[in-house]
Design an enzyme around this catalytic site. Sequence first.
Site, PDB file in Angstrom:
ATOM      1  N   ASP A   1       0.873  -1.179   0.000  1.00  0.00           N
ATOM      2  CA  ASP A   1       0.000   0.000   0.000  1.00  0.00           C
ATOM      3  C   ASP A   1       0.915   1.236   0.000  1.00  0.00           C
ATOM      4  O   ASP A   1       2.080   1.142   0.377  1.00  0.00           O
ATOM      5  CB  ASP A   1      -0.846  -0.054   1.278  1.00  0.00           C
ATOM      6  CG  ASP A   1      -1.596   1.234   1.541  1.00  0.00           C
ATOM      7  OD1 ASP A   1      -2.286   1.722   0.617  1.00  0.00           O
ATOM      8  OD2 ASP A   1      -1.499   1.764   2.673  1.00  0.00           O
TER       9      ASP A   1
ATOM     10  N   ASP B   1      -0.353   5.028   0.763  1.00  0.00           N
ATOM     11  CA  ASP B   1      -0.783   6.027   1.753  1.00  0.00           C
ATOM     12  C   ASP B   1      -0.663   5.490   3.173  1.00  0.00           C
ATOM     13  O   ASP B   1      -1.399   4.575   3.555  1.00  0.00           O
ATOM     14  CB  ASP B   1      -2.266   6.344   1.486  1.00  0.00           C
ATOM     15  CG  ASP B   1      -2.481   7.794   1.147  1.00  0.00           C
ATOM     16  OD1 ASP B   1      -1.637   8.633   1.509  1.00  0.00           O
ATOM     17  OD2 ASP B   1      -3.514   8.081   0.519  1.00  0.00           O
TER      18      ASP B   1
HETATM   19 MG   LIG Z   1      -2.944   3.045   3.761  1.00  0.00          MG
END
Ligand SMILES: [Mg+2]
Length: 238
Positions: A10, A12
């Site tokens: 991932d 963010d």
């Molecule tokens: Mg995230």
Amino acid sequence: MSPLDAVIFDVDGTLVDSERDGHRVAFNLAFEEAGLPDRWDVDTYGRLIKITGGGRRMAFWFQQNGRSPEESTELAERLHVRKTALMRELILDGRIEARPGVRELLDTLDAHGVPIHVATTGTRAWVEPLLDTVFGDRFQTVLTGTEVPALKPDPAVYLEVLALTGADPARTVAVEDSANGVNAAVAAGLRCVAAHNPYTEGDDLTRATIVTDGFTDPALVGWFAQALSDTEPGTAGN
Ligand SMILES: [Mg+2]
């Protein structure tokens, strides 16, 4: 433990603290440029983050601080355009850094020949310059919310990475920071290593294979060392 075919990250909050160091800073710059006294410190932003969408977040804040609903919405819409441009500038200026320990893990995976990919629901317009600026060209496959709009915890973006790369889900690991991310990875049939940050510390990460404080946490480092010791060098990524 099964060997590793691939690791999918991932973006963010996982590879970078993009909320605290990126979006929050860009909101404050937009307020400052507009001559407004509003500023969001790290704790304030931690509370506001639960309101999804930057425009909605600002409108909520303005209204909470005494502006009318109409004025709040109008001001938020105007500032959000500028905030998005400022976020891009922050990225291109190299103001957003990798979370501590991330580079070391990527280097270790490279050394073992394990392909690394990205599955994010952020938009390509800022994800791509961010990954290029911070990490260079080291991810084999990068899928964003621009190609796969279904937001996590929907597993769509993970399923798409698996389909594109041919990686075996049983031999692939996801790395996430939040409940939505962990649940998306698990729903795609993956094991998930959780590396939470201060904003996601309170999330329910119980579906993760292991929950850690981040990439310098000995629990995370040890987990990957064990997984890689079961992976023969040069056999991954076929
Ligand atoms: Mg995230």
